[in-house]
Design a protein around this motif. Structure first.
Motif, PDB file in Angstrom:
ATOM      1  N   THR A  25      35.569  26.540   1.503  1.00 43.95           N
ATOM      2  CA  THR A  25      34.756  26.622   2.714  1.00 43.95           C
ATOM      3  C   THR A  25      34.576  25.203   3.242  1.00 43.95           C
ATOM      4  O   THR A  25      34.613  24.236   2.482  1.00 43.95           O
ATOM      5  N   ARG A  27      31.771  23.334   5.654  1.00 41.79           N
ATOM      6  CA  ARG A  27      30.459  23.526   6.260  1.00 41.79           C
ATOM      7  C   ARG A  27      30.076  22.287   7.056  1.00 41.79           C
ATOM      8  O   ARG A  27      30.369  21.161   6.653  1.00 41.79           O
ATOM      9  N   SER A  57      26.945  27.673  -0.507  1.00 41.56           N
ATOM     10  CA  SER A  57      28.365  27.355  -0.368  1.00 41.56           C
ATOM     11  C   SER A  57      29.115  27.584  -1.680  1.00 41.56           C
ATOM     12  O   SER A  57      30.215  28.147  -1.682  1.00 41.56           O
ATOM     13  N   ASP A  60      29.624  31.252  -2.195  1.00 39.79           N
ATOM     14  CA  ASP A  60      30.676  31.744  -1.306  1.00 39.79           C
ATOM     15  C   ASP A  60      32.071  31.437  -1.852  1.00 39.79           C
ATOM     16  O   ASP A  60      32.948  32.299  -1.865  1.00 39.79           O
ATOM     17  N   THR A  84      34.239  18.755  -4.111  1.00 39.15           N
ATOM     18  CA  THR A  84      33.689  18.601  -2.768  1.00 39.15           C
ATOM     19  C   THR A  84      34.231  17.320  -2.164  1.00 39.15           C
ATOM     20  O   THR A  84      34.542  16.362  -2.886  1.00 39.15           O
TER      21      THR A  84
END
Length: 106
Positions: A25, A27, A57, A60, A84
């Motif tokens: 994802t 964001r 997150s 998800d 990340t």
């Protein structure tokens, strides 16, 4: 779906390896929470809005990784990790990845 950070699962034997699976994802940060975080960083303490966004997150990306593993026929994921990275000034990419496998009890 069993998910572990180790390469093996005690009490189980890996019978099939389906390969790597990912959940991703990207964001963007909400302007209000970003300003609130900037102010909070001056006095210290937890940035609760940012923490909640990170937890959401991660949940998800785990769901997406599990869906990919299930589509391959796996019932477990080994060597699971999070990654990340910052993309641009306000975007954060969050990735969950691991190896999709089929396991059976020993």
């Amino acid at each position: 779906m069993l998910i572990v950070t180790t390469n093996e699962i005690p009490g189980y034997a890996i019978t099939d390896v389906y390969g790597e699976v990912f959940g991703l994802t990207v964001r963007s940060r909400h302007l209000g929470s970003q300003m609130g975080a900037s102010l909070k960083s001056l006095v210290g303490g937890e940035l609760k809005g940012m923490t909640e966004a990170l937890v959401d997150s991660r949940n998800d990306v785990i769901e997406r990784m599990v869906a990919e593993a299930e589509a391959k026929g796996a019932n477990a994921i080994v060597a699971m990790r999070f990654d990340t990275s910052e993309m641009g000034g306000n975007w954060t990419e969050i990735c969950a990845y691991g190896t999709a496998v089929r396991v059976s009890n020993v």
